[in-house]
Design an enzyme around this catalytic site. Structure first.
Site, PDB file in Angstrom:
ATOM      1  N   GLU A   1      -1.586  -9.305   4.271  1.00 33.63           N
ATOM      2  CA  GLU A   1      -1.562  -9.781   5.655  1.00 33.63           C
ATOM      3  C   GLU A   1      -2.940  -9.951   6.284  1.00 33.63           C
ATOM      4  OE1 GLU A   1      -1.487  -5.276   5.883  1.00 33.63           O
ATOM      5  OE2 GLU A   1      -0.699  -6.808   4.555  1.00 33.63           O
TER       6      GLU A   1
ATOM      7  N   CYS B   1       0.848  -1.202   0.000  1.00 36.50           N
ATOM      8  CA  CYS B   1       0.000   0.000   0.000  1.00 36.50           C
ATOM      9  C   CYS B   1       0.887   1.257   0.000  1.00 36.50           C
ATOM     10  CB  CYS B   1      -0.995  -0.051   1.153  1.00 36.50           C
ATOM     11  SG  CYS B   1      -2.394   1.083   0.960  1.00 36.50           S
TER      12      CYS B   1
ATOM     13  N   HIS C   1      -3.403  -5.468   0.776  1.00 39.87           N
ATOM     14  CA  HIS C   1      -2.836  -5.928   2.048  1.00 39.87           C
ATOM     15  C   HIS C   1      -2.834  -7.452   2.104  1.00 39.87           C
ATOM     16  CE1 HIS C   1      -2.383  -2.060   4.097  1.00 39.87           C
ATOM     17  NE2 HIS C   1      -3.372  -1.697   3.315  1.00 39.87           N
TER      18      HIS C   1
END
Length: 183
Positions: free
Chosen positions: A163, A73, A161
């Site tokens: 994660e 990002c 993202h």
């Protein structure tokens, strides 16, 4: 053992990036972005997401350490802005589930992902033009440049993202980055 340092750009998911790497058994550490570059002991660096380009600390200096870098990002936007690309406001804005199309099946970071992969991404700001040396590696109907790679310098960026649980194959992105760092 390969060591990957996560640079904390004060994003809300930064601790999840660190945890995702740790859960894969990777030697990892979370460090603030004001850490002097010479104090980083890393075989690879993850530039985390964060609120804005005004708080990126020493991130530009980390790009000169000659180790692979994965920008997530804001981290991807830092790569673009510092290396001659263009960053601007996104048309979509906030967070959303997005289907990204992987454009390069040979890309070492994303090539193993499904050709269309569901991700969780913020599009308040986004890369508008990739820097020289980078290849545009993923796109969506929300954002033209969802990912980019410079395989010669081992610099990679994703707008989304990996994660978070909402992202399909996020773990594969980190595993692929680990493989890049181990080469």
């Amino acid at each position: 053992m390969t060591r990957i340092v996560v640079i904390d750009n004060h994003g809300q998911f930064t601790h999840l990036e660190h945890r995702a790497l740790r859960d894969l058994g990777i030697d990892t550490e979370l460090v603030d972005n004001d850490t002097p570059p010479e104090e980083l002991d890393a075989d690879g660096i993850v530039l985390s997401g964060g609120p804005d380009m005004d708080r990126i600390g020493n991130c530009p200096d980390y790009l000169e350490l000659d180790v692979p870098v994965l920008g997530i990002c804001l981290g991807m936007q830092i790569l673009a802005a510092e290396l001659g690309g263009t960053v601007g406001g996104g048309d979509y804005g906030g967070y959303a589930d997005v289907n990204v199309d992987i454009l390069d099946e040979d890309d070492p970071l994303l090539g193993s992902l499904a050709p269309e992969t569901r991700v969780w991404a913020s599009h308040a700001d986004e890369v508008k033009e990739v820097p020289d040396g980078f290849t545009h590696t993923a796109t969506s109907d929300v954002c033209d440049i969802e990912a980019m790679s410079d395989t010669d310098r081992d610099l990679y960026g994703v707008q989304w993202h990996p994660e978070v649980a909402h992202t399909e194959e996020g773990e594969a992105v980190f595993e692929n980055f680990l493989a890049i760092c181990e080469q």
